[in-house]
Write a protein that holds these residues in place. Sequence first.
Motif, short mmCIF file in Angstrom:
data_model
loop_
_atom_site.label_atom_id
_atom_site.label_comp_id
_atom_site.label_asym_id
_atom_site.label_seq_id
_atom_site.Cartn_x
_atom_site.Cartn_y
_atom_site.Cartn_z
N ILE A 72 0.86 -1.18 0.00
CA ILE A 72 0.00 0.00 0.00
C ILE A 72 0.90 1.23 0.00
O ILE A 72 1.75 1.39 0.87
N THR A 73 0.72 2.08 -1.01
CA THR A 73 1.54 3.29 -1.14
C THR A 73 0.64 4.49 -1.42
O THR A 73 -0.54 4.34 -1.73
N ARG A 74 1.24 5.65 -1.32
CA ARG A 74 0.54 6.89 -1.69
C ARG A 74 1.14 7.40 -3.00
O ARG A 74 2.32 7.23 -3.25
N THR A 75 0.29 8.01 -3.80
CA THR A 75 0.76 8.53 -5.08
C THR A 75 -0.11 9.71 -5.50
O THR A 75 -1.00 10.14 -4.77
N LEU A 76 0.14 10.21 -6.68
CA LEU A 76 -0.61 11.33 -7.25
C LEU A 76 -1.34 10.85 -8.49
O LEU A 76 -1.09 9.77 -9.00
N VAL A 77 -2.23 11.68 -8.98
CA VAL A 77 -2.88 11.40 -10.27
C VAL A 77 -1.80 11.44 -11.33
O VAL A 77 -1.03 12.41 -11.40
N SER A 78 -1.71 10.38 -12.13
CA SER A 78 -0.68 10.38 -13.17
C SER A 78 -1.03 9.38 -14.26
O SER A 78 -1.83 8.47 -14.05
N VAL A 125 19.55 9.16 -9.59
CA VAL A 125 19.88 10.07 -10.68
C VAL A 125 19.16 11.40 -10.46
O VAL A 125 19.73 12.48 -10.61
N THR A 126 17.87 11.33 -10.11
CA THR A 126 17.06 12.50 -9.73
C THR A 126 16.31 12.08 -8.46
O THR A 126 16.39 10.92 -8.05
N PRO A 127 15.54 12.97 -7.85
CA PRO A 127 14.76 12.54 -6.68
C PRO A 127 13.63 11.56 -7.04
O PRO A 127 13.01 10.99 -6.16
N PHE A 128 13.40 11.33 -8.34
CA PHE A 128 12.27 10.52 -8.78
C PHE A 128 12.75 9.22 -9.42
O PHE A 128 13.73 9.22 -10.16
N SER A 129 12.03 8.13 -9.16
CA SER A 129 12.41 6.85 -9.76
C SER A 129 11.17 6.05 -10.12
O SER A 129 10.11 6.20 -9.51
N ALA A 165 0.60 17.08 4.21
CA ALA A 165 1.02 16.52 2.92
C ALA A 165 2.53 16.53 2.73
O ALA A 165 3.07 15.67 2.03
N VAL A 166 3.22 17.49 3.34
CA VAL A 166 4.68 17.56 3.18
C VAL A 166 5.42 16.99 4.38
O VAL A 166 6.64 17.09 4.46
N SER A 167 4.70 16.36 5.29
CA SER A 167 5.35 15.77 6.47
C SER A 167 6.25 14.61 6.05
O SER A 167 5.98 13.93 5.05
N PRO A 168 7.30 14.35 6.80
CA PRO A 168 8.20 13.23 6.47
C PRO A 168 7.49 11.88 6.43
O PRO A 168 7.83 11.03 5.61
N SER A 169 6.49 11.68 7.29
CA SER A 169 5.81 10.38 7.30
C SER A 169 5.02 10.16 6.02
O SER A 169 5.02 9.05 5.46
N ILE A 170 4.36 11.18 5.51
CA ILE A 170 3.62 11.05 4.24
C ILE A 170 4.60 10.92 3.08
O ILE A 170 4.42 10.10 2.19
N ALA A 171 5.67 11.71 3.09
CA ALA A 171 6.67 11.64 2.02
C ALA A 171 7.27 10.23 1.94
O ALA A 171 7.53 9.73 0.84
N ARG A 178 7.59 10.98 -5.02
CA ARG A 178 6.54 11.97 -5.26
C ARG A 178 6.31 12.91 -4.08
O ARG A 178 5.68 13.95 -4.24
N GLY A 179 6.85 12.59 -2.92
CA GLY A 179 6.79 13.53 -1.79
C GLY A 179 7.51 14.83 -2.15
O GLY A 179 7.06 15.92 -1.79
N THR A 180 8.60 14.71 -2.89
CA THR A 180 9.33 15.90 -3.36
C THR A 180 8.46 16.69 -4.32
O THR A 180 8.43 17.93 -4.28
N LEU A 181 7.72 16.00 -5.17
CA LEU A 181 6.85 16.68 -6.13
C LEU A 181 5.73 17.43 -5.42
O LEU A 181 5.37 18.54 -5.83
#
Length: 193
Positions: A72-78, A125-129, A165-171, A178-181
């Motif tokens: 179970i993970t959190r994500t964004l619309v994509s 390579v970037t913050p995203f993978s 939404a920007v808390s370390p636990s949610i990130a 995507r926490g960085t996004l």
Amino acid sequence: MSVRTPDPDWNPDDEPVVRPPANPGWLSDLELAEVRGRLPLLYVEAVPVRVDGLGQVTEVGVLLRANAVGEITRTLVSGRVMYAETIRDALFRHLEKDLGPMAFPLLPASSVPFSVAEYFPMPGVTPFSDERQHAVSLAFVVPVTGTCEPRQDALEVTWMTPAEAVSPSIAAEMEGGRGTLVKQALASVGALP
């Protein structure tokens, strides 16, 4: 006369027979796997938000879903942009797919994203993978005014304050960095706590 710039080892006899696909804007699973191994793919991502009467962000919507291995993970619309589809149409299609038809998103007047995120199959390579592919994603902040009932693979939409939404636990629960996004999104609209 062809104006194509051939690859160095190109031979005209190597060209495959081109047949019109059943859905000209989409790829089969096999074609997608092959393309993912050769080219970066274009995606759109949306950070859904609720705003007050002054346009200030009051809540951020984050999707809860099960990934391919059952975590179970959190994500964004994509999602991917289809061939011959505009960025706005792709953004609207994925918002409706992930949030439901009654979300009533207010698409941005400009198609300029707040960020361009580049996902690589190898972390660091970037913050995203994204272990499946190299992808380039145009990211937008999109206010929604209606009722969100996730469809497809999303289990629920969790609405939280910008600080939550920007808390370390949610990130830490967000897949692929995507926490960085989310932080970039909220910074772009002046909503960081």
